[in-house]
Design an enzyme around this catalytic site. Sequence first.
Site, mmCIF file in Angstrom:
data_model
loop_
_atom_site.group_PDB
_atom_site.id
_atom_site.type_symbol
_atom_site.label_atom_id
_atom_site.label_comp_id
_atom_site.label_asym_id
_atom_site.label_seq_id
_atom_site.Cartn_x
_atom_site.Cartn_y
_atom_site.Cartn_z
ATOM 1 N N GLU A 91 5.584 43.545 -36.830
ATOM 2 C CA GLU A 91 5.120 43.444 -35.464
ATOM 3 C C GLU A 91 4.039 44.472 -35.169
ATOM 4 O O GLU A 91 3.977 45.527 -35.787
ATOM 5 C CB GLU A 91 6.290 43.614 -34.497
ATOM 6 C CG GLU A 91 7.111 44.861 -34.734
ATOM 7 C CD GLU A 91 8.478 44.769 -34.066
ATOM 8 O OE1 GLU A 91 8.639 45.414 -33.034
ATOM 9 O OE2 GLU A 91 9.348 44.062 -34.591
ATOM 10 N N CYS A 104 -0.786 49.634 -31.967
ATOM 11 C CA CYS A 104 0.271 50.297 -32.719
ATOM 12 C C CYS A 104 0.579 49.428 -33.927
ATOM 13 O O CYS A 104 1.068 48.302 -33.780
ATOM 14 C CB CYS A 104 1.514 50.475 -31.837
ATOM 15 S SG CYS A 104 2.887 51.308 -32.662
ATOM 16 N N CYS A 111 12.172 49.885 -42.608
ATOM 17 C CA CYS A 111 12.051 51.329 -42.785
ATOM 18 C C CYS A 111 13.351 51.856 -43.378
ATOM 19 O O CYS A 111 14.431 51.335 -43.080
ATOM 20 C CB CYS A 111 11.784 52.003 -41.433
ATOM 21 S SG CYS A 111 11.542 53.798 -41.525
ATOM 22 N N CYS A 115 16.584 56.483 -38.630
ATOM 23 C CA CYS A 115 16.663 57.120 -37.314
ATOM 24 C C CYS A 115 17.522 56.274 -36.371
ATOM 25 O O CYS A 115 17.319 55.060 -36.258
ATOM 26 C CB CYS A 115 15.270 57.316 -36.736
ATOM 27 S SG CYS A 115 14.207 58.376 -37.748
ATOM 28 N N CYS A 118 16.020 53.843 -33.508
ATOM 29 C CA CYS A 118 14.940 52.920 -33.882
ATOM 30 C C CYS A 118 15.489 51.642 -34.512
ATOM 31 O O CYS A 118 16.261 51.698 -35.465
ATOM 32 C CB CYS A 118 13.981 53.616 -34.852
ATOM 33 S SG CYS A 118 12.580 52.599 -35.334
ATOM 34 N N GLY A 158 8.202 51.332 -39.940
ATOM 35 C CA GLY A 158 7.932 52.065 -41.162
ATOM 36 C C GLY A 158 7.571 53.522 -40.924
ATOM 37 O O GLY A 158 7.188 53.916 -39.819
ATOM 38 N N GLU A 159 7.721 54.320 -41.965
ATOM 39 C CA GLU A 159 7.339 55.735 -41.967
ATOM 40 C C GLU A 159 6.029 55.859 -42.743
ATOM 41 O O GLU A 159 6.001 55.666 -43.966
ATOM 42 C CB GLU A 159 8.442 56.573 -42.613
ATOM 43 C CG GLU A 159 8.048 57.956 -43.091
ATOM 44 C CD GLU A 159 7.431 58.827 -42.009
ATOM 45 O OE1 GLU A 159 6.293 59.281 -42.205
ATOM 46 O OE2 GLU A 159 8.099 59.054 -40.973
ATOM 47 N N SER A 190 2.204 59.031 -36.791
ATOM 48 C CA SER A 190 3.510 59.564 -36.411
ATOM 49 C C SER A 190 4.446 59.594 -37.617
ATOM 50 O O SER A 190 4.575 58.601 -38.332
ATOM 51 C CB SER A 190 4.130 58.702 -35.304
ATOM 52 O OG SER A 190 5.438 59.133 -34.997
ATOM 53 N N SER A 213 7.909 63.229 -35.004
ATOM 54 C CA SER A 213 9.070 62.659 -34.327
ATOM 55 C C SER A 213 10.207 63.681 -34.425
ATOM 56 O O SER A 213 10.927 63.731 -35.410
ATOM 57 C CB SER A 213 9.442 61.331 -35.024
ATOM 58 O OG SER A 213 10.321 60.572 -34.270
ATOM 59 N N LEU A 214 10.348 64.506 -33.393
ATOM 60 C CA LEU A 214 11.240 65.665 -33.460
ATOM 61 C C LEU A 214 12.617 65.376 -32.856
ATOM 62 O O LEU A 214 13.632 65.406 -33.544
ATOM 63 C CB LEU A 214 10.581 66.848 -32.756
ATOM 64 C CG LEU A 214 11.242 68.206 -32.924
ATOM 65 C CD1 LEU A 214 11.239 68.648 -34.381
ATOM 66 C CD2 LEU A 214 10.535 69.251 -32.049
ATOM 67 N N HIS A 215 12.664 65.187 -31.549
ATOM 68 C CA HIS A 215 13.845 64.705 -30.814
ATOM 69 C C HIS A 215 15.015 65.679 -30.702
ATOM 70 O O HIS A 215 16.027 65.359 -30.073
ATOM 71 C CB HIS A 215 14.332 63.365 -31.386
ATOM 72 C CG HIS A 215 13.239 62.380 -31.597
ATOM 73 N ND1 HIS A 215 12.375 62.009 -30.590
ATOM 74 C CD2 HIS A 215 12.824 61.712 -32.709
ATOM 75 C CE1 HIS A 215 11.478 61.146 -31.068
ATOM 76 N NE2 HIS A 215 11.727 60.955 -32.342
ATOM 77 N N ASN A 289 14.600 53.859 -25.936
ATOM 78 C CA ASN A 289 14.830 52.429 -25.789
ATOM 79 C C ASN A 289 16.233 52.080 -26.259
ATOM 80 O O ASN A 289 16.753 52.650 -27.217
ATOM 81 C CB ASN A 289 13.815 51.626 -26.619
ATOM 82 C CG ASN A 289 12.423 51.719 -26.046
ATOM 83 O OD1 ASN A 289 12.102 51.078 -25.063
ATOM 84 N ND2 ASN A 289 11.587 52.562 -26.648
ATOM 85 N N CYS A 332 9.610 49.854 -31.478
ATOM 86 C CA CYS A 332 9.584 49.529 -32.901
ATOM 87 C C CYS A 332 10.765 48.672 -33.344
ATOM 88 O O CYS A 332 11.916 49.034 -33.148
ATOM 89 C CB CYS A 332 9.588 50.809 -33.730
ATOM 90 S SG CYS A 332 8.151 51.833 -33.469
#
Length: 349
Positions: A91, A104, A111, A115, A118, A158-159, A190, A213-215, A289, A332
């Site tokens: 996508e 994007c 992936c 995470c 996601c 994906g990473e 990212s 991408s810390l969080h 999300n 994502c």
Amino acid sequence: MDNILDLSLEELKQWMKDNGESEFRAKQVFHWIYKNNQWDFEKMDNLPKGTKEKLIKCFEIDIPQIIEVYKSENDDTHKFLYEYKDGNIIETVVMKYKHGNSICVSTQVGCRMGCKFCASTVEGMVRNLSSGEIIAQILKAQEKIGERISNIVLMGSGEPLDNYENVIKFLSLVNAEYCLNIGQRHITLSTCGIVPKIKELADKDYQITLAISLHAANDELRKTMMPIANKYSINEIIEACKYYISKTNRRITFEYALVKDVNDSAQSAEELVKLLKGILCHVNLIPVNKVRENNFEKSPTNNIKNFSNILIKKGIETTIRREMGSDINAACGQLRRSYLKSKNYLRGV
């Protein structure tokens, strides 16, 4: 058969030379593909018949098919589900702003990073996308919306740093004048924090924006959200970021998905301030999300504002990401997963 979109101009020039053709034909071919949106060798009118025949025999122009299009009713966001020739689905999201169109893109089918917030990672990784397959997402989107894409975010499925070689080639190609000529400062990559690759990327001295991408501001909490935290500590990531800044003089973006009762407290905000103080950075707060496979809930509006205010008052530049495309599952992996489930493609369905 090779995808011609995977080639650089120099590589196609060499192919022309090796196959008894004039090298300038390479630039003609790419002009048709990237400037005229012509993806059929037969219709490239200024190429000799013999050249076309050789190209048709050796190459394809691998543009994915659009199988679903979703248009947000809340804002000018479009989401495309693409299908590649091998049947894999990814996508891509286009966000239209006054200052230009941003896209994007996905860098992998699925992936493997795991995470928790996601949807892309729920079914694991299927395969990497080639540099040309990433570029093709932009070409197809431009054709569909009838406008130029001016900004790129590698933040889809994906990473990117787990597909390092293909992503590096993509960055080189998409920036080239003969290709899409999108400036590096208009590109954001990212990553969840693959430390050795962050350092390799720093040594390239690109002028792209690196987003981490810390969080979470401590390893214990981050490990509950992101499996990569078991391999690379936050301190290792911060040191890699400082190295990136020293090499590129570019500001780092730290992405922080706010989850209700998990990482959205005032204490978490203060901890983040302490971690990032003195670093050339910007924090992008993201209302998380909903993903069916986890219990994460979006942080209440007041918590988000309070979190932001604490960071700003302590001198950390902070923004709250605008929720674009929320009515079309624009985060994502959500639409891909819903589509595959509806077609009974997923395990256990």
